[in-house]
Scaffold this motif. Structure first.
Motif, PDB file in Angstrom:
ATOM      1  N   ASP A 279       9.667 -22.027 -60.873  1.00 42.63           N
ATOM      2  CA  ASP A 279       8.527 -21.111 -60.787  1.00 42.63           C
ATOM      3  C   ASP A 279       8.859 -19.718 -61.309  1.00 42.63           C
ATOM      4  O   ASP A 279       8.011 -18.822 -61.290  1.00 42.63           O
TER       5      ASP A 279
ATOM      6  N   ARG B 210      11.246 -28.057 -67.993  1.00 43.08           N
ATOM      7  CA  ARG B 210       9.955 -27.536 -68.458  1.00 43.08           C
ATOM      8  C   ARG B 210       9.854 -27.472 -69.977  1.00 43.08           C
ATOM      9  O   ARG B 210      10.774 -27.009 -70.664  1.00 43.08           O
TER      10      ARG B 210
ATOM     11  N   ASN C   7       3.103 -18.411 -72.026  1.00 35.98           N
ATOM     12  CA  ASN C   7       3.244 -19.862 -72.015  1.00 35.98           C
ATOM     13  C   ASN C   7       1.928 -20.481 -71.584  1.00 35.98           C
ATOM     14  O   ASN C   7       1.309 -20.042 -70.614  1.00 35.98           O
ATOM     15  N   LYS C   8       1.502 -21.503 -72.320  1.00 37.61           N
ATOM     16  CA  LYS C   8       0.240 -22.161 -71.965  1.00 37.61           C
ATOM     17  C   LYS C   8       0.404 -22.987 -70.699  1.00 37.61           C
ATOM     18  O   LYS C   8       1.495 -23.447 -70.356  1.00 37.61           O
ATOM     19  N   ARG C   9      -0.697 -23.189 -70.025  1.00 34.69           N
ATOM     20  CA  ARG C   9      -0.715 -24.012 -68.810  1.00 34.69           C
ATOM     21  C   ARG C   9      -1.183 -25.429 -69.149  1.00 34.69           C
ATOM     22  O   ARG C   9      -1.694 -25.688 -70.236  1.00 34.69           O
ATOM     23  N   GLY C  10      -0.968 -26.342 -68.184  1.00 38.35           N
ATOM     24  CA  GLY C  10      -1.472 -27.700 -68.340  1.00 38.35           C
ATOM     25  C   GLY C  10      -0.715 -28.522 -69.357  1.00 38.35           C
ATOM     26  O   GLY C  10      -1.315 -29.348 -70.058  1.00 38.35           O
TER      27      GLY C  10
ATOM     28  N   THR D  28       4.493 -28.784 -63.655  1.00 39.95           N
ATOM     29  CA  THR D  28       3.803 -28.060 -62.583  1.00 39.95           C
ATOM     30  C   THR D  28       3.669 -26.586 -62.959  1.00 39.95           C
ATOM     31  O   THR D  28       4.636 -25.938 -63.355  1.00 39.95           O
ATOM     32  N   ASP D  29       2.439 -26.065 -62.843  1.00 38.39           N
ATOM     33  CA  ASP D  29       2.199 -24.648 -63.092  1.00 38.39           C
ATOM     34  C   ASP D  29       2.307 -23.862 -61.793  1.00 38.39           C
ATOM     35  O   ASP D  29       1.893 -24.323 -60.733  1.00 38.39           O
ATOM     36  N   TYR D  30       2.875 -22.656 -61.905  1.00 40.09           N
ATOM     37  CA  TYR D  30       2.963 -21.724 -60.784  1.00 40.09           C
ATOM     38  C   TYR D  30       2.313 -20.407 -61.212  1.00 40.09           C
ATOM     39  O   TYR D  30       2.011 -20.207 -62.393  1.00 40.09           O
TER      40      TYR D  30
ATOM     41  N   THR E 146       4.210 -18.751 -64.245  1.00 36.22           N
ATOM     42  CA  THR E 146       4.819 -19.528 -65.322  1.00 36.22           C
ATOM     43  C   THR E 146       4.023 -19.468 -66.625  1.00 36.22           C
ATOM     44  O   THR E 146       4.343 -20.186 -67.574  1.00 36.22           O
ATOM     45  N   ASP E 147       3.012 -18.608 -66.669  1.00 32.98           N
ATOM     46  CA  ASP E 147       2.316 -18.372 -67.936  1.00 32.98           C
ATOM     47  C   ASP E 147       2.858 -17.135 -68.654  1.00 32.98           C
ATOM     48  O   ASP E 147       2.371 -16.773 -69.724  1.00 32.98           O
TER      49      ASP E 147
END
Length: 546
Positions: free
Chosen positions: A171, A201, A264-267, A272-274, A277-278
């Motif tokens: 995270d 990741r 950083n893109k999500r999904g 797992t996104d926190y 983490t974008d």
């Protein structure tokens, strides 16, 4: 043949570093007590002997990722250097310029060792790359990106202590070991060597101009795992999975006095996104340029790449899957010792491999020894990405339910090598197997030592009395080290690689040509017989052979 060899010594040892302002320093274990480890900068043709001394927490095995090292020096997972031992790794540095990295690869514990800090950059230069006018010196910066997790007391959350067997996405995003850092840059072009340090990741990175309504800032991709691309590719994002390297040129010239944020893109797949983490890092752009050298237009083309011709002798299929709580390739894991050699490509031959993902996880697939070309991707909305099409790689991201097809020449050396998923949790839980590049008889090629066994006793780790290191005596004396360098030089492990590559290519081109002629001859004979049976007469061989 004369050799240019440099000898180095690196100690694996614990260290502490303050990661957060309001928490105690964090204990880590790294090369020379730092994370990332020391950055090697070397020229093509200058070989290296690197002695890694293990004063860490557990066994290690060091892999120079992106190098065609001989099998005993490639970091074979079972070639463990125990605590209190050392191993001398002999590395070639004879490929074209590229961004390599070195990291732990020991069986069952790679994830924990790399996560704790055992990773570092290894930059190989050559005269061709240096002539391109790309940003260099202080404007050429390696950026190792990793996601980690911390306990409330500031200590690292340990995947092994928590029996993590799926993935550790982390995270907290770090760059060169520092959470959410900033970098002061000048308003000019920079080259950044991006590396995903993992351990699980995948990132899709992009840039935003903070003072311009967060508009997306394009950049130019110039390099991959295997060095410069064939041509530069302008892009608004780059997908980078664990162990992949993409070199990018970012032009800050129109952003003087502003900030650019790498995000950083999500999904992404099953990651797992926190909350944080974008975000990756921030570039703080100054208002003046101190040096305008190598600040011009990125050249096009960048280099000529000898992509493998479509003369494959074999096509193989490998399925990456989770079965019986084990991550496996074709149902086989590393500890299935009698079954783990999944392919036996002939030395110098060209093969096509299909990687199939049977599940909803993603797998960054790495094949040791070789560079490969990604030629097809099916099973998802993605095709071969524009920058992949201009590159050779040694890692490719295999997305959920995808099939990725690669083509590669299995050279220059014979021997046992690994291939695996580079999500290091998956790797440690069996998604690691081997290939045996088998020897062929090449006319005129005289080799006295093939280095085919990664566990050859001559090159295994050695124990030593601790006093020897402190006093620089015994194996650590200047005389002993000089003698070891001379011994390695006498092995002639890498000096003839250009001749080897040329003869292997000629051998397989000749076999391919003869095979086509043989096939056409049989086809002509078949047609003759069929036409004779049908009362249609014959056709001339020349007609069939044209």
């Amino acid at each position: 043949m004369a050799h240019s060899i440099r000898s180095y010594e690196v100690e694996i040892k614990p260290f502490t570093r303050k990661q957060f302002p309001n928490l105690p320093p964090t204990r880590q274990v790294g090369y020379d007590g730092m994370m990332p480890g020391p950055t090697f900068q070397t020229m093509q043709g200058r070989e290296a002997i690197v002695r890694f001394i293990n004063h860490g927490d557990r066994a290690d095995s060091v892999h120079l990722h992106g190098s065609f090292s001989r099998s005993p020096f490639d970091g074979w997972a079972d070639d463990a250097t125990e605590i209190g031992q050392y191993k001398d790794y002999y590395w070639p540095n004879r490929q074209n310029a590229r961004t390599l990295w070195y990291h732990d690869h020991v069986a069952d514990h790679t994830a924990e060792n790399v996560y704790q800090g055992q990773a570092g950059f290894y930059i190989l230069h050559d005269t061709e790359e240096m002539s391109k006018g790309l940003p260099s010196g202080k404007y050429d910066i390696p950026l190792g990106i990793m996601a980690r997790s911390y306990n409330p007391d500031g200590s690292l959350w340990s995947p092994e202590a928590h029996n993590e067997d799926v993935s550790l996405y982390g995270d907290v995003i770090e760059v060169n070991g520092q959470p959410w850092p900033f970098l002061a840059v000048e308003p000019r072009k920079y080259r950044f060597r991006l590396l995903d340090l993992g351990i699980s990741r995948t990132f899709i990175l992009y840039l935003q101009a903070d003072q311009q309504n967060s508009k997306t800032v394009p950049f130019t991709i110039v390099g991959s795992d295997a060095g410069l691309l064939q041509r530069p590719v302008v892009s608004e994002d780059v997908t980078i999975s664990v162990a992949e390297r993409w070199d990018v040129v970012i032009d800050f010239s129109t952003f003087a006095g502003q900030n650019i944020t790498m995000r950083n893109k999500r999904g992404i797949a099953a990651d797992t996104d926190y909350p944080a983490t974008d975000r990756v890092m921030r570039f703080v752009v100054g208002k003046s340029v101190s040096d305008n050298s190598n600040n011009g237009v990125v050249p096009n083309p960048l280099r000529q790449i000898a992509f493998p011709p479509n003369k494959a002798v074999t096509t193989r299929d490998f399925t990456f899957d989770l079965k019986d709580e084990k991550w496996v390739i074709n149902g086989v894991g590393w500890h299935d010792v009698s079954e783990r050699i999944l392919a036996t490509p002939k030395r110098g031959s060209i093969e096509i491999w299909n990687f199939h993902n049977a599940g909803d996880w993603s797998h960054p697939v790495h094949v040791h020894l070789i560079d490969f070309q990604v030629i097809k991707r099916t099973g998802s909305a993605r095709s071969v990405l524009p920058y992949e099409a201009a590159a050779q790689q040694d890692v490719v991201w295999l997305g959920p339910r995808e099939t990725v097809t690669i083509i590669a020449r299995f050279s220059p050396w014979p021997g046992l090598y690994m291939f695996h998923c580079h999500n290091l949790i998956h790797e440690d839980h069996e998604m690691l197997d081997a290939i045996n590049v088998t020897q062929v008889q090449i006319p005129g090629l005289k080799e006295t030592n093939l280095f085919i066994d990664p566990m050859d006793p001559k090159y295994r780790p050695k124990s030593f009395p601790p006093a020897q290191l402190a006093s620089r005596s015994g194996d650590f004396s200047k005389q002993a080290i000089q003698k070891k360098v001379e011994w390695f030089a006498s092995l002639n492990a890498y000096a003839d690689v250009d001749e080897v590559e040329a003869k292997l290519e000629a051998y397989w081109n000749n076999k391919y040509t003869k095979g086509r002629r043989h096939g056409r001859k049989h086809q002509a004979e078949y047609v003759k017989r069929r036409r004779a049976l049908e009362g249609l007469g014959t056709v001339e061989d020349d007609e069939m052979m044209s």
